[in-house]
Design an enzyme around this catalytic site. Sequence first.
Site, PDB file in Angstrom:
ATOM      1  CB  SER A  68      49.976  35.912  49.376  1.00 51.79           C
ATOM      2  OG  SER A  68      49.287  35.112  48.453  1.00 51.79           O
TER       3      SER A  68
HETATM    4  N1  SAH Z   1      46.211  36.731  44.823  1.00 52.51           N
HETATM    5  C1  SAH Z   1      45.228  36.763  45.882  1.00 52.51           C
HETATM    6  C2  SAH Z   1      45.295  35.573  46.814  1.00 52.51           C
HETATM    7  C3  SAH Z   1      44.635  34.438  46.184  1.00 52.51           C
HETATM    8  S1  SAH Z   1      44.246  33.016  47.149  1.00 52.51           S
HETATM    9  C4  SAH Z   1      45.300  38.064  46.653  1.00 52.51           C
HETATM   10  O1  SAH Z   1      46.163  38.898  46.378  1.00 52.51           O
HETATM   11  O2  SAH Z   1      44.443  38.269  47.539  1.00 52.51           O
HETATM   12  C5  SAH Z   1      44.069  31.902  45.782  1.00 52.51           C
HETATM   13  C6  SAH Z   1      42.835  32.101  44.944  1.00 52.51           C
HETATM   14  O3  SAH Z   1      42.907  31.218  43.834  1.00 52.51           O
HETATM   15  C7  SAH Z   1      41.537  31.752  45.667  1.00 52.51           C
HETATM   16  O4  SAH Z   1      40.713  32.888  45.706  1.00 52.51           O
HETATM   17  C8  SAH Z   1      40.941  30.630  44.807  1.00 52.51           C
HETATM   18  O5  SAH Z   1      39.535  30.690  44.712  1.00 52.51           O
HETATM   19  C9  SAH Z   1      41.592  30.870  43.462  1.00 52.51           C
HETATM   20  N2  SAH Z   1      41.664  29.750  42.530  1.00 52.51           N
HETATM   21  C10 SAH Z   1      41.783  28.434  42.781  1.00 52.51           C
HETATM   22  N3  SAH Z   1      41.830  27.735  41.640  1.00 52.51           N
HETATM   23  C11 SAH Z   1      41.743  28.641  40.616  1.00 52.51           C
HETATM   24  C12 SAH Z   1      41.751  28.559  39.189  1.00 52.51           C
HETATM   25  N4  SAH Z   1      41.853  27.400  38.549  1.00 52.51           N
HETATM   26  N5  SAH Z   1      41.668  29.705  38.479  1.00 52.51           N
HETATM   27  C13 SAH Z   1      41.572  30.901  39.104  1.00 52.51           C
HETATM   28  N6  SAH Z   1      41.552  31.045  40.443  1.00 52.51           N
HETATM   29  C14 SAH Z   1      41.642  29.933  41.186  1.00 52.51           C
END
Ligand code: SAH
Length: 221
Positions: A68
């Site tokens: 993000s």
């Molecule tokens: N917080 C992260 C950015 C995450 S992007 C950082 O600091 O880099 C969003 C992430 O959510 C992706 O990697 C995706 O694979 C994950 N995601 C999607 N659905 C999910 C779920 N149900 N449970 C856990 N992770 C999930």
Amino acid sequence: MKNWDVPLWANLDTARERLFRDLSRSIANERVVPAMERVPRELFLPAESRHLAYEDIPLPIGEGQTISQPYIVALMTEALELRGVEKVLELGTGSGYQAAILAELSRQVVSVERVPSLLEAARQRLTSLGYANVEFHHATQSLGWPEEAPYDGIVVTAAAPSIPGALLDQLAVGGRLVIPVGSRYEQDLLKVVKGPAGLNVANLGACRFVPLIGEGAWAEE
Ligand code: SAH
């Protein structure tokens, strides 16, 4: 100057100072920006985008996912109102960047991720950075990590179509849930406080996240 002579770290230092100065102006909570300053964002990025680590933009981290934008990380972290004693759940480990910041500001972090390769890379990164208060789990179809509930804070770094009941169930009374809610392509960042008498929902503004996949969220494309 040839490409390999560019003083990457010097340029990063300038961008870094500017970013944190700007963030301190917009984020009132005095613990959040200093915590972010302690986490080297360049180490959470693929080599080709490290030079952009301190631009206020989201960046690809592989597997179609993104880290993000720092401002959004700061805003979500601030909304959790952490004092250092909390147990916090993160959905969407991704690179592990948000998890590291949560680890700086709370007692215990539980972070879940669907994509095994991202989960493993994040786990190794946080271990090598010395974070001992974060645990990682591979997400199942049902949202969150009920085994360790209740949580004082839950942060969802992927977008949901509505506020998932499963996450409200995992939130302590008095706890804060921060989650982007809307369509697959644009959302509002919501802060939900679970009071003894019901929910209080505040809209922190427009945002855009990758979809949250699972029961009570979106189906895999
Ligand atoms: N917080 C992260 C950015 C995450 S992007 C950082 O600091 O880099 C969003 C992430 O959510 C992706 O990697 C995706 O694979 C994950 N995601 C999607 N659905 C999910 C779920 N149900 N449970 C856990 N992770 C999930």
